[in-house]
Motif scaffolding. Structure first.
Motif, short mmCIF file in Angstrom:
data_model
loop_
_atom_site.label_atom_id
_atom_site.label_comp_id
_atom_site.label_asym_id
_atom_site.label_seq_id
_atom_site.Cartn_x
_atom_site.Cartn_y
_atom_site.Cartn_z
N ALA A 21 0.83 -1.12 0.00
CA ALA A 21 0.18 -0.04 0.09
C ALA A 21 0.74 1.16 -0.07
O ALA A 21 0.54 2.12 -0.80
CB ALA A 21 -0.80 0.11 1.17
N THR A 22 1.89 1.22 0.59
CA THR A 22 2.85 2.54 0.90
C THR A 22 3.47 2.80 -0.18
O THR A 22 3.66 3.88 -0.60
CB THR A 22 3.76 2.28 2.07
N GLY A 23 3.78 1.77 -1.28
CA GLY A 23 4.41 2.11 -2.44
C GLY A 23 3.65 2.88 -3.31
O GLY A 23 4.21 4.08 -3.55
N PRO A 24 2.59 2.43 -3.66
CA PRO A 24 1.82 3.46 -4.75
C PRO A 24 1.49 4.66 -3.99
O PRO A 24 1.41 5.68 -4.59
CB PRO A 24 0.80 2.59 -5.26
N LEU A 25 0.97 4.73 -2.61
CA LEU A 25 0.46 6.03 -1.90
C LEU A 25 1.44 6.78 -1.89
O LEU A 25 1.37 7.85 -1.83
CB LEU A 25 -0.45 5.51 -0.69
N ILE A 200 10.58 7.34 1.41
CA ILE A 200 11.67 7.12 0.90
C ILE A 200 11.64 5.91 0.01
O ILE A 200 12.36 6.19 -1.29
CB ILE A 200 12.53 6.54 2.24
N PRO A 201 10.90 4.86 -0.13
CA PRO A 201 10.93 4.01 -1.32
C PRO A 201 10.24 4.62 -2.50
O PRO A 201 11.02 4.38 -3.55
CB PRO A 201 9.97 2.99 -0.79
N ALA A 202 9.42 5.58 -2.34
CA ALA A 202 8.84 6.23 -3.58
C ALA A 202 10.19 7.14 -4.37
O ALA A 202 10.42 7.09 -5.42
CB ALA A 202 7.90 7.06 -3.45
N ALA A 203 10.80 7.95 -3.41
CA ALA A 203 11.81 9.02 -3.81
C ALA A 203 12.96 7.90 -4.39
O ALA A 203 13.80 8.30 -5.41
CB ALA A 203 12.37 9.60 -2.67
N ALA A 204 13.30 7.05 -3.73
CA ALA A 204 14.43 6.12 -4.50
C ALA A 204 13.81 5.39 -5.72
O ALA A 204 14.92 5.22 -6.54
CB ALA A 204 14.60 4.74 -3.42
N ALA A 205 12.72 5.01 -5.79
CA ALA A 205 12.21 4.43 -6.99
C ALA A 205 12.31 5.28 -8.01
O ALA A 205 12.30 4.84 -9.33
CB ALA A 205 10.65 3.85 -6.63
N LEU A 217 5.46 0.38 -8.73
CA LEU A 217 6.10 -0.91 -8.62
C LEU A 217 7.32 -1.13 -8.06
O LEU A 217 7.47 -1.85 -7.01
CB LEU A 217 5.90 -1.71 -9.92
N CYS A 218 8.11 -0.16 -8.40
CA CYS A 218 9.53 -0.01 -7.83
C CYS A 218 9.66 0.36 -6.45
O CYS A 218 10.37 -0.13 -5.74
CB CYS A 218 10.39 0.99 -8.43
N ALA A 219 8.56 1.13 -6.02
CA ALA A 219 8.51 1.54 -4.89
C ALA A 219 8.06 0.44 -3.75
O ALA A 219 8.61 0.29 -2.62
CB ALA A 219 7.50 2.80 -4.54
N ILE A 220 7.26 -0.46 -4.29
CA ILE A 220 6.75 -1.44 -3.60
C ILE A 220 7.92 -2.60 -3.57
O ILE A 220 8.17 -2.90 -2.20
CB ILE A 220 5.56 -2.48 -4.39
N ILE A 221 8.69 -2.89 -4.46
CA ILE A 221 9.94 -3.63 -4.12
C ILE A 221 10.68 -3.16 -3.15
O ILE A 221 11.14 -3.83 -2.43
CB ILE A 221 10.28 -3.98 -5.65
N ILE A 222 11.12 -1.73 -3.23
CA ILE A 222 12.00 -1.35 -2.56
C ILE A 222 11.43 -1.21 -1.09
O ILE A 222 12.33 -1.56 0.11
CB ILE A 222 12.31 0.41 -2.89
N GLY A 223 10.29 -0.91 -0.68
CA GLY A 223 9.66 -0.83 0.65
C GLY A 223 9.70 -2.37 1.05
O GLY A 223 10.25 -2.49 2.33
N GLY A 224 9.31 -3.44 0.27
CA GLY A 224 9.53 -4.67 0.71
C GLY A 224 10.89 -5.26 1.08
O GLY A 224 11.04 -5.78 2.20
#
Lengths: 269, 277
Positions: A21-25, A200-205, A217-224
Motif C-alpha cells: 500500500a505504501t509503495g503506490p500511495l 523514502i521508497p518512492a523517492a528511491a524508485a 511497482l519499484c517503490a513496492i519492491i524497495i519498501g519490501g
C-alpha cells in the motif's frame, strides 16, 4: 498454519503487506508534495490511540478516525486561505501533544507509548496481520481502481475537470487511503516514522522508473526489501525494528540515487 | 453599443436534446455547444465577471481577448464547469466532448511521464492513435520521450495532442501561445486552423494580446469584467503594411482586431493603452 507461529514470519508478512500500500500511495505523496500532510496525519494517530484506549474501541478504528478527521480539517483550513505548512504545523503537533497528555489520564491502562511512536513489528499477532493485510489490500485496490483519475488530477485539476474527473473526489480518495495506511502501519514503524515508509521508497524508485506505474511497482519492491533488510538487521544486532526498517530504506535510497546520478552522467558523456 | 443582443435567439434549452445522443456529438448545427446567460462569477468576495452573455456554436472559432486580470481565464474555467457562476446559468450541449489546453502545466520532477502515457490519461489510447495525433500536431516521434525533456513549443503541441485525443467537439485553449515568439504564435495558430478544418471542432481560445488574433477567428470577444465589444477580425493577409509589421513568415495566420471602447474602466483603461501591439 505453523508458518505463522514464527513471530519473524508474521513480522515480515506484515511489513510486506504494508509495502504493497505504501509503495503506490507514497508515489502520490511525492508527486503531490504531500509529505508533511502524511506526517501530520500520522502524528494525529497518537491522539487516536489515546481515545481508542479511553473509549475501549479498537485502536485501528480509533487511529483511522482521528487520522481521517485530521486530514479533513487540514483540507478545509487550507481551502480557507491558511498556509498549508502553518496549518499542518499547528494541527500535527497539537494532536500529538493532546494524544500524549490524554494517554497520561488513562488510569488503569498500562500503555507502552514507544510501541505506538516507533512501532512494534515483532509483536504483530495473527489478528494484527489480518487487519494489516486487509487494510493494505483495501488501499491497494482503491488506488488501482482510481489510478488513471488520480494521476490526471495530480497533473492538473482543470485538465481533470475537462476529462470529467472531479479533482476534489480524487483528493478525498487519497485522504482516506492515507488514513487507512497510517492506521495499519502504526504497528510496523510507529507514528513518527510512517511518513518515512511512504516517501523514502518512492523517492528511491524515482531513480529507476520511467513511467508512473513502474515507479509505483519499484517503490513496492524497495519498501519490501527495506522491511526484509531492516528485520535482518534488527535480529542480528538487536536494534529496534521500526527504525531499522527506515534505516534500511534510507541506505537503499542513497545507493539508488548514486546509481541514478551515475547513469545520468554516463548517458550525457 | 450592445454587442450581445443577437445571441439570445440562437440559444435552445439543452433539456430538449434526446437521450440517445448522450455520447455523440451534438448534431444540430444551430445548437450552441456552450452558452452563458447573464453569468457573474465572484471569487473571494470580489466580482470578477458580470453580465456575460456568450455562446459558441459548432465549428466556430472564437477568441477571447482582454488585459491581464480581466477575467478571461475565469470565463474559460466557468464555461469548462470548474467554477460555478454566482448568477446566471451556463448550459452545455449534452454529451459535449471538451479538449482543454491549460495555460500552464507544472510537472513535478518526481513524476516520470512519457508522452505516450500522458496522452493516455485518463483513458487508454492505442499506439496508432497516439502516433497519428502526434504527427497531426507536428511532433511525430516524441511518444517515447519523457514530458520533462520537451522544449516549450513541443510541450505546447503535446498538450494540444492530448486535448485532441478524445475527438472533442470543442477545443478550449487558455493562452496557448504564451511564451512563444511571433513565428511560433503564427505557426501554432495555423496548426489550430488546420485542426479545425480536419476535425471540424469548435475552438475557443483566450489571449491577452488585445490586437493580434488568429485570422481564422469567426468572432473576437473583448472582455474586461464584462463583454466590452465583439466583432470580426480584419485579416492582415492582404494588407502589405501589416505583412511588413508581422513578417512574411506568419503565412496569414495572424489578424488584427481593431476596436475602440466607448466606456471607461477605473483602472483597466490604463492597461489598454500600455499594452504594446
Amino acid at each position: 498454519m505453523t508458518l505463522l507461529d514464527d513471530f519473524m514470519t508474521r513480522a515480515l508478512l506484515a511489513g510486506l503487506a504494508v509495502s504493497l500500500a505504501t509503495g503506490p500511495l507514497g508515489c502520490f505523496v511525492v508527486w503531490r508534495r504531500m509529505a508533511y500532510f502524511g506526517d501530520a496525519t500520522a502524528h494525529a494517530a497518537i491522539l487516536g490511540v489515546a481515545l481508542a484506549l479511553g473509549f475501549q474501541i479498537s485502536i485501528f478504528v480509533g487511529t483511522m478516525l482521528v487520522a481521517l478527521i485530521m486530514a479533513m480539517v487540514v483540507s478545509v483550513l487550507a481551502g480557507r486561505g491558511w498556509a498549508m505548512d502553518t496549518t499542518l504545523g499547528v494541527l500535527a503537533h497539537s494532536a500529538l501533544a493532546f494524544g500524549l497528555v490524554a494517554v497520561s489520564f488513562l488510569p488503569n491502562v498500562r500503555v507502552d507509548l514507544t510501541a505506538y511512536l516507533f512501532g512494534d513489528i515483532l509483536a504483530v499477532s495473527r489478528l494484527d496481520l489480518a487487519v494489516i493485510a486487509g487494510g493494505s489490500g483495501l488501499v491497494l485496490g482503491l488506488l488501482l481502481w482510481r489510478w488513471s483519475a488520480l494521476l490526471t488530477a495530480t497533473l492538473n485539476e482543470d485538465l481533470a475537470h475537462a476529462s470529467g474527473i472531479d479533482p476534489g473526489r480524487e483528493r478525498m480518495v487519497l485522504t482516506v487511503a492515507l488514513a487507512v495506511v497510517v492506521a495499519v502501519a502504526l504497528k510496523i514503524v510507529g507514528a513518527l516514522l510512517i511518513a518515512a515508509l511512504l516517501i523514502i521508497p518512492a523517492a528511491a524508485a524515482r531513480n529507476f522508473a520511467r513511467s508512473p506505474e513502474a515507479m509505483a511497482l519499484c517503490a513496492i519492491i524497495i519498501g519490501g526489501g527495506s522491511v526484509w533488510a531492516g528485520l535482518q538487521l534488527s535480529l542480528a544486532q538487536d536494534t529496534p525494528s521500526g527504525p531499522s526498517i527506515v534505516v534500511a530504506a534510507a541506505l537503499i535510497f542513497v545507493l539508488a540515487t548514486f546509481f541514478g546520478t551515475l547513469r545520468e552522467a554516463l548517458r550525457k558523456s | 453599443m450592445n454587442p450581445v443582443a443577437h445571441e439570445g435567439a440562437q440559444m435552445k434549452p439543452v433539456a430538449q436534446k434526446s437521450a440517445q445522443m448522450r455520447h455523440h456529438a451534438p448534431q444540430d448545427a444551430q445548437m450552441s455547444l456552450v452558452a452563458a446567460h447573464g453569468v457573474a462569477v465572484t471569487a473571494g468576495g470580489r466580482r470578477i465577471l458580470h453580465d456575460i452573455d456568450f455562446n459558441i456554436d459548432r465549428g466556430e472559432i472564437v477568441m477571447i481577448v482582454g488585459p491581464n486580470g480581466s477575467g478571461k481565464t475565469t470565463l474559460l474555467r466557468a464555461l469548462l464547469g470548474v467554477l460555478r457562476p454566482s448568477h446566471g446559468q451556463i448550459t452545455r450541449a449534452r454529451g459535449l466532448q471538451v479538449g482543454y489546453v491549460p495555460q500552464r502545466l507544472h510537472l513535478d520532477p518526481g513524476l516520470p511521464l512519457p508522452v505516450a502515457r500522458f496522452l493516455s490519461l485518463p483513458r487508454r489510447r492505442t499506439r496508432t492513435d497516439i502516433a497519428e495525433t502526434l504527427a497531426r500536431v507536428g511532433v511525430p516521434g516524441v511518444a517515447g520521450q519523457d514530458m520533462g525533456t520537451l522544449s516549450g513549443g513541443q510541450f505546447q503541441r503535446v498538450l494540444l495532442a492530448r486535448a485532441l485525443m478524445g475527438r472533442p467537439d470543442l477545443l478550449m485553449l487558455d493562452e496557448p501561445t504564451a511564451g512563444l515568439d511571433q513565428p511560433g504564435v503564427a505557426s501554432f495558430y495555423r496548426l489550430i486552423e488546420q485542426v479545425r478544418a480536419e476535425l471540424g471542432c469548435a475552438v475557443l481560445a483566450v489571449s491577452h494580446d488585445l490586437h493580434v488574433v488568429m485570422s481564422a477567428s469567426d468572432r473576437v470577444v473583448c472582455i474586461n469584467g464584462h463583454i466590452c465589444c465583439e466583432g470580426a477580425p480584419h485579416a492582415v493577409r492582404n494588407a502589405p503594411e501589416y505583412r511588413a509589421l508581422f513578417g512574411l513568415g506568419t503565412g496569414g495566420a495572424l489578424a488584427l482586431f481593431q476596436h475602440q471602447h466607448d466606456h471607461d474602466h477605473d483602472h483597466a483603461e490604463k492597461t489598454h493603452q500600455d499594452d504594446p501591439a
